[in-house]
Scaffold this motif. Structure first.
Motif, PDB file in Angstrom:
ATOM      1  N   ARG A   1       0.824  -1.219   0.000  1.00 23.39           N
ATOM      2  CA  ARG A   1       0.000   0.000   0.000  1.00 23.39           C
ATOM      3  C   ARG A   1       0.855   1.265   0.000  1.00 23.39           C
ATOM      4  N   VAL A   2       2.078   1.177   0.517  1.00 18.22           N
ATOM      5  CA  VAL A   2       2.978   2.337   0.529  1.00 18.22           C
ATOM      6  C   VAL A   2       3.625   2.545  -0.840  1.00 18.22           C
ATOM      7  N   LEU A   3       3.825   1.476  -1.583  1.00 19.21           N
ATOM      8  CA  LEU A   3       4.496   1.566  -2.888  1.00 19.21           C
ATOM      9  C   LEU A   3       3.600   2.257  -3.914  1.00 19.21           C
ATOM     10  N   PRO A   4       4.182   2.881  -4.943  1.00 17.74           N
ATOM     11  CA  PRO A   4       3.415   3.727  -5.870  1.00 17.74           C
ATOM     12  C   PRO A   4       2.559   2.979  -6.893  1.00 17.74           C
ATOM     13  N   GLN A   5       2.664   1.678  -6.967  1.00 16.63           N
ATOM     14  CA  GLN A   5       1.862   0.856  -7.888  1.00 16.63           C
ATOM     15  C   GLN A   5       2.107   1.189  -9.355  1.00 16.63           C
ATOM     16  N   THR A   6       3.347   1.528  -9.683  1.00 18.57           N
ATOM     17  CA  THR A   6       3.684   1.775 -11.091  1.00 18.57           C
ATOM     18  C   THR A   6       3.916   0.469 -11.841  1.00 18.57           C
ATOM     19  N   GLN A   7       4.261  -0.599 -11.123  1.00 12.83           N
ATOM     20  CA  GLN A   7       4.516  -1.919 -11.711  1.00 12.83           C
ATOM     21  C   GLN A   7       5.626  -1.844 -12.756  1.00 12.83           C
ATOM     22  N   CYS A   8       6.606  -0.959 -12.522  1.00 11.68           N
ATOM     23  CA  CYS A   8       7.621  -0.658 -13.532  1.00 11.68           C
ATOM     24  C   CYS A   8       8.810  -1.613 -13.537  1.00 11.68           C
TER      25      CYS A   8
ATOM     26  N   PRO B   1       9.282  -7.850 -10.624  1.00 10.82           N
ATOM     27  CA  PRO B   1       8.334  -7.635 -11.719  1.00 10.82           C
ATOM     28  C   PRO B   1       7.112  -6.777 -11.382  1.00 10.82           C
ATOM     29  N   GLY B   2       7.054  -6.208 -10.209  1.00  8.98           N
ATOM     30  CA  GLY B   2       5.939  -5.340  -9.840  1.00  8.98           C
ATOM     31  C   GLY B   2       6.034  -4.961  -8.378  1.00  8.98           C
TER      32      GLY B   2
ATOM     33  N   THR C   1       0.913   4.851 -15.421  1.00 11.84           N
ATOM     34  CA  THR C   1       1.784   5.109 -14.269  1.00 11.84           C
ATOM     35  C   THR C   1       3.136   5.676 -14.683  1.00 11.84           C
ATOM     36  N   GLY C   2       3.366   5.813 -15.977  1.00  7.29           N
ATOM     37  CA  GLY C   2       4.641   6.356 -16.444  1.00  7.29           C
ATOM     38  C   GLY C   2       5.804   5.396 -16.273  1.00  7.29           C
ATOM     39  N   CYS C   3       5.533   4.104 -16.287  1.00  2.00           N
ATOM     40  CA  CYS C   3       6.568   3.097 -16.009  1.00  2.00           C
ATOM     41  C   CYS C   3       7.603   2.975 -17.124  1.00  2.00           C
ATOM     42  N   GLU C   4       7.297   3.459 -18.300  1.00  2.00           N
ATOM     43  CA  GLU C   4       8.197   3.438 -19.457  1.00  2.00           C
ATOM     44  C   GLU C   4       8.323   2.068 -20.124  1.00  2.00           C
ATOM     45  N   LEU C   5       7.588   1.067 -19.671  1.00  2.00           N
ATOM     46  CA  LEU C   5       7.730  -0.274 -20.241  1.00  2.00           C
ATOM     47  C   LEU C   5       7.168  -0.392 -21.654  1.00  2.00           C
ATOM     48  N   CYS C   6       6.361   0.559 -22.082  1.00  2.00           N
ATOM     49  CA  CYS C   6       5.803   0.511 -23.435  1.00  2.00           C
ATOM     50  C   CYS C   6       6.779   1.051 -24.478  1.00  2.00           C
ATOM     51  N   ILE C   7       7.774   1.782 -24.055  1.00  2.00           N
ATOM     52  CA  ILE C   7       8.671   2.450 -25.008  1.00  2.00           C
ATOM     53  C   ILE C   7       9.601   1.473 -25.743  1.00  2.00           C
TER      54      ILE C   7
END
Length: 169
Positions: free
Chosen positions: A40-47, A53-54, A145-151
């Protein structure tokens, strides 16, 4: 009478085994509660920048002592302090091996250049990209979430990261 006695002995043995198993699993329940609090403290970006892996696997690694609390660039200094407070540990600087803290970003697909390959959709860990094969895709900014994994998987390099809308900050 012998059959009844045998059933009673077997039932007692099963009861003891179940009681022992329940006592053995209780610490896991406590561990899972801690994992949930950390998650719950983590930002949940899953980056995956933390090396896991998350966010949930990273939370599990922190709870088990496998990972340190300073491996989450999206959570940044604030996240590290919140984890330190939760776990009664000393806060420390973000580990530069995991990246640097950045302002919140979202992906933006330059739709005119998109070829509809769906590779970005497959890479998105939060399902923030919609579109159909061989058709233009778009990013749902509220979910991104801006994780950048799509780039990296984009073959035509038509995805940019832009500052997150002010409403999300």
């Amino acid at each position: 009478m012998t059959a009844i006695l045998a059933v009673l002995v077997v039932a007692t043995c099963f009861g003891l085994v179940l009681m022992l198993m329940a006592n053995r699993w209780r610490p896991e329940t406590d561990m899972e509660a801690m994992v949930e609090r950390i998650d719950r403290v983590l930002p949940q970006t899953q980056c995956g920048q933390c090396g896991y892996p998350g966010c949930k696997p990273y939370a599990r690694a922190i709870a088990s002592g496998e990972a340190d609390i300073n491996q989450c660039p999206p959570g940044g200094e604030t996240g590290i302090r919140r984890l330190a407070d939760l776990l009664a540990r000393e806060a420390k600087p973000l580990n530069p091996d995991n990246g640097i803290e950045k302002p919140p970003l979202v992906a933006l697909i330059r739709e005119a250049e998109c070829i509809g390959c769906t590779k970005c959709i497959q890479a998105c860990p939060v399902d923030a990209i919609i579109g159909a094969p061989k058709a233009m895709h778009t990013v749902l900014a509220d979910l991104c979430t801006g994780c950048e994994l799509c780039i990296p998987p984009c073959p035509v390099d038509c995805i940019d990261l832009i500052p997150a809308p002010a409403l999300r900050m």
